[in-house]
Write a protein that holds these residues in place. Sequence first.
Motif, PDB file in Angstrom:
ATOM      1  N   LEU A 184      -0.098 -20.988   0.259  1.00  0.00           N
ATOM      2  CA  LEU A 184       0.411 -19.697   0.199  1.00  0.00           C
ATOM      3  C   LEU A 184      -0.499 -18.615  -0.471  1.00  0.00           C
ATOM      4  N   LEU A 185      -0.828 -18.863  -1.619  1.00  0.00           N
ATOM      5  CA  LEU A 185      -1.530 -17.864  -2.524  1.00  0.00           C
ATOM      6  C   LEU A 185      -3.092 -17.622  -1.901  1.00  0.00           C
ATOM      7  N   ALA A 186      -3.622 -18.597  -1.282  1.00  0.00           N
ATOM      8  CA  ALA A 186      -4.631 -18.386   0.017  1.00  0.00           C
ATOM      9  C   ALA A 186      -4.463 -17.249   0.736  1.00  0.00           C
ATOM     10  N   PHE A 187      -3.244 -17.523   1.540  1.00  0.00           N
ATOM     11  CA  PHE A 187      -2.964 -16.618   2.676  1.00  0.00           C
ATOM     12  C   PHE A 187      -2.743 -15.302   2.200  1.00  0.00           C
ATOM     13  N   ILE A 188      -1.793 -14.941   0.818  1.00  0.00           N
ATOM     14  CA  ILE A 188      -1.692 -13.768   0.337  1.00  0.00           C
ATOM     15  C   ILE A 188      -3.012 -13.214  -0.051  1.00  0.00           C
ATOM     16  N   TYR A 189      -3.907 -13.922  -0.383  1.00  0.00           N
ATOM     17  CA  TYR A 189      -5.233 -13.479  -1.227  1.00  0.00           C
ATOM     18  C   TYR A 189      -6.199 -12.976  -0.092  1.00  0.00           C
ATOM     19  N   PHE A 190      -6.042 -13.710   1.409  1.00  0.00           N
ATOM     20  CA  PHE A 190      -6.612 -13.370   2.430  1.00  0.00           C
ATOM     21  C   PHE A 190      -6.117 -11.703   2.875  1.00  0.00           C
ATOM     22  N   ALA A 191      -4.725 -11.447   2.864  1.00  0.00           N
ATOM     23  CA  ALA A 191      -4.362 -10.174   3.143  1.00  0.00           C
ATOM     24  C   ALA A 191      -4.772  -9.306   2.212  1.00  0.00           C
ATOM     25  N   PHE A 192      -5.060  -9.473   1.017  1.00  0.00           N
ATOM     26  CA  PHE A 192      -5.510  -8.508   0.013  1.00  0.00           C
ATOM     27  C   PHE A 192      -7.019  -8.161   0.174  1.00  0.00           C
ATOM     28  N   GLY A 193      -7.738  -9.354   0.609  1.00  0.00           N
ATOM     29  CA  GLY A 193      -9.279  -9.010   0.794  1.00  0.00           C
ATOM     30  C   GLY A 193      -9.344  -8.381   1.744  1.00  0.00           C
ATOM     31  N   PHE A 194      -8.873  -8.485   3.046  1.00  0.00           N
ATOM     32  CA  PHE A 194      -9.092  -7.771   4.186  1.00  0.00           C
ATOM     33  C   PHE A 194      -8.826  -6.422   4.036  1.00  0.00           C
ATOM     34  N   SER A 195      -7.372  -6.137   3.432  1.00  0.00           N
ATOM     35  CA  SER A 195      -7.000  -4.730   3.426  1.00  0.00           C
ATOM     36  C   SER A 195      -7.664  -3.771   2.410  1.00  0.00           C
ATOM     37  N   GLY A 236     -19.816 -12.263   2.550  1.00  0.00           N
ATOM     38  CA  GLY A 236     -20.161 -13.609   2.710  1.00  0.00           C
ATOM     39  C   GLY A 236     -20.887 -14.503   1.787  1.00  0.00           C
ATOM     40  N   GLY A 237     -21.978 -13.902   1.167  1.00  0.00           N
ATOM     41  CA  GLY A 237     -22.392 -14.800  -0.046  1.00  0.00           C
ATOM     42  C   GLY A 237     -21.518 -14.828  -0.854  1.00  0.00           C
ATOM     43  N   TYR A 238     -20.515 -14.019  -1.368  1.00  0.00           N
ATOM     44  CA  TYR A 238     -19.556 -14.176  -2.560  1.00  0.00           C
ATOM     45  C   TYR A 238     -18.753 -15.307  -1.991  1.00  0.00           C
ATOM     46  N   LEU A 239     -18.437 -15.369  -0.700  1.00  0.00           N
ATOM     47  CA  LEU A 239     -17.357 -16.584  -0.078  1.00  0.00           C
ATOM     48  C   LEU A 239     -18.089 -17.760  -0.314  1.00  0.00           C
ATOM     49  N   LEU A 293      -8.989 -21.745  -8.132  1.00  0.00           N
ATOM     50  CA  LEU A 293      -9.506 -20.387  -7.809  1.00  0.00           C
ATOM     51  C   LEU A 293     -10.387 -20.141  -6.999  1.00  0.00           C
ATOM     52  N   GLY A 294     -11.593 -21.013  -6.879  1.00  0.00           N
ATOM     53  CA  GLY A 294     -12.683 -20.962  -6.116  1.00  0.00           C
ATOM     54  C   GLY A 294     -12.075 -21.490  -4.769  1.00  0.00           C
ATOM     55  N   SER A 295     -11.234 -22.125  -4.426  1.00  0.00           N
ATOM     56  CA  SER A 295     -10.798 -22.870  -3.245  1.00  0.00           C
ATOM     57  C   SER A 295     -10.069 -21.698  -2.446  1.00  0.00           C
ATOM     58  N   ILE A 296      -9.121 -20.769  -3.108  1.00  0.00           N
ATOM     59  CA  ILE A 296      -8.487 -19.852  -2.436  1.00  0.00           C
ATOM     60  C   ILE A 296      -9.115 -18.681  -2.287  1.00  0.00           C
ATOM     61  N   THR A 297     -10.306 -18.524  -3.118  1.00  0.00           N
ATOM     62  CA  THR A 297     -11.300 -17.515  -3.158  1.00  0.00           C
ATOM     63  C   THR A 297     -11.956 -17.359  -1.691  1.00  0.00           C
ATOM     64  N   VAL A 298     -12.095 -18.727  -1.321  1.00  0.00           N
ATOM     65  CA  VAL A 298     -12.699 -19.021   0.045  1.00  0.00           C
ATOM     66  C   VAL A 298     -12.074 -18.142   1.039  1.00  0.00           C
ATOM     67  N   ILE A 299     -10.740 -18.272   1.186  1.00  0.00           N
ATOM     68  CA  ILE A 299      -9.931 -17.587   2.291  1.00  0.00           C
ATOM     69  C   ILE A 299      -9.950 -16.009   1.960  1.00  0.00           C
ATOM     70  N   PHE A 300      -9.777 -15.702   0.627  1.00  0.00           N
ATOM     71  CA  PHE A 300     -10.031 -14.315   0.281  1.00  0.00           C
ATOM     72  C   PHE A 300     -11.238 -14.011   0.680  1.00  0.00           C
ATOM     73  N   GLY A 301     -12.396 -14.371   0.599  1.00  0.00           N
ATOM     74  CA  GLY A 301     -13.691 -13.984   0.963  1.00  0.00           C
ATOM     75  C   GLY A 301     -13.886 -13.823   2.497  1.00  0.00           C
ATOM     76  N   ILE A 302     -13.258 -14.595   3.140  1.00  0.00           N
ATOM     77  CA  ILE A 302     -13.115 -14.599   4.597  1.00  0.00           C
ATOM     78  C   ILE A 302     -12.728 -13.219   4.862  1.00  0.00           C
ATOM     79  N   GLY A 303     -11.539 -12.869   4.327  1.00  0.00           N
ATOM     80  CA  GLY A 303     -10.761 -11.612   4.446  1.00  0.00           C
ATOM     81  C   GLY A 303     -11.909 -10.357   4.265  1.00  0.00           C
ATOM     82  N   GLN A 304     -12.554 -10.453   3.155  1.00  0.00           N
ATOM     83  CA  GLN A 304     -13.207  -9.260   2.661  1.00  0.00           C
ATOM     84  C   GLN A 304     -14.486  -9.363   3.645  1.00  0.00           C
ATOM     85  N   ALA A 305     -14.982 -10.535   4.002  1.00  0.00           N
ATOM     86  CA  ALA A 305     -16.326 -10.648   4.776  1.00  0.00           C
ATOM     87  C   ALA A 305     -16.025  -9.871   6.414  1.00  0.00           C
TER      88      ALA A 305
END
Length: 423
Positions: free
Chosen positions: A238-249, A65-68, A362-374
């Motif tokens: 689309l990159l953000a969506f893909i990044y979310f899938a990676f972060g969550f999994s 969450g902090g990373y996000l 990169l920071g913008s799509i990392t937000v979505i990635f971070g949600i998946g990770q969080a």
Amino acid sequence: MEGHLSLGERKGLHYGWVILGLGLLCVMASLGFGRYVFTAILPSMMKGLSLDYTQMGLLGTGNLGGYLLFAVVGGFLSVRYGPRLVISTSLFFLGILLFLTGLADSFAFAFGMRFLTGLGSGAAYVPMMGLLAAWFSSEKRGMASGIISSGAGFSMIVMGLLMNFLNRHFLDSGWRLAWHFIGVSSIVVGVLCSLFLVNRPQDKGLKAIGQKAEASVSALNEAQTGWQRIYRCRPLYLLAFIYFAFGFSYIIYLQYFSAYLINEISFSSYRAGELFSLLGLLSLVSGPLWGTVSDLIGRGYGLAIVFFLQSLSFLLFALPGTGVVAAYLSTILFSLSVFSVPIIMAASAGDYLGPRLAPAGLGSITVIFGIGQAIGPAIGGRMADLSGTFKGAFFLSALLAMIGCGGSLFLVKISNRRSQSWR
């Protein structure tokens, strides 16, 4: 310092390779020490603080969450104040907080420290990945991103071996000493970055490595410098969506890797530490390999192959009766692909937005990635508490990875259309 740099230039050493070396150390501290080595420390920390699986997951969620929050902030601050200042300050902040994590005496204190370390981790990592867009051309960007991603692998090797030593000689306090060690190490990396990082090759009278071969797309990107370019860049969504899938999994697999081996396959803590070090060792190949592959066959195809390998890795942990052979095979498949998605994303941000806006993009799509990770660790931990096993969580990871594979193939179509429109 100037004399040293001049000597390097007289020998034909482009300063971009110095940036690459510093980037590897930065990733080792911010991504490796700040996030990934938590897996190796977690079983001992869990025992020392009497935590359950849900609390283990929440510690991961707090960190991510902090990373996000600061992944996107770090990218925008990098554009405004320059990567060197943001990266070095963030690493110093991160090091202090990692050291303090070793003083935790309760879940609440540990959660607070993990959240704050997430801030420092994101604020250092994203600008460093974006900085490569200024120092390396599009044709070299995937390779460069892949090389510095190896820093996280080195951190995992070090921590796997260190935890084995500490658990043998400092049974009750080994995990605390581990946090102190990585905290001091991160501060040292921050000092090196403050001394030797340079924001742009032009500041050294140089061009980016491989700039002669730079595609016209980058020049076209740089011509549009308004912030609206980030939000009008459709492939970025689309990159953000893909990044979310990676972060969550991937985070479910990585965070509960050691706990699963010890509690469900009856590995000893020493053997689990050895396998974690093996994961780190093999992962050194993943970044350079897939970064270079994405340079050659395209970002979308590279991502699709990586997601397919990871889905197989997660399934091997999810299947009934997983044994030693399946555990090793799963580890190998995962380690050969683990650091590839972030570096391909960093390269893609530079491709679509150009060097100046790459950190912010990169920071913008990392937000979505971070949600998946969080949310991934919290959901995975809760599933384990309710079912008594991590297998359901690993199956969910495999499903998300396959969705990421499909999204990556769709990215190929979008990229092809975009290339044709630029011609």
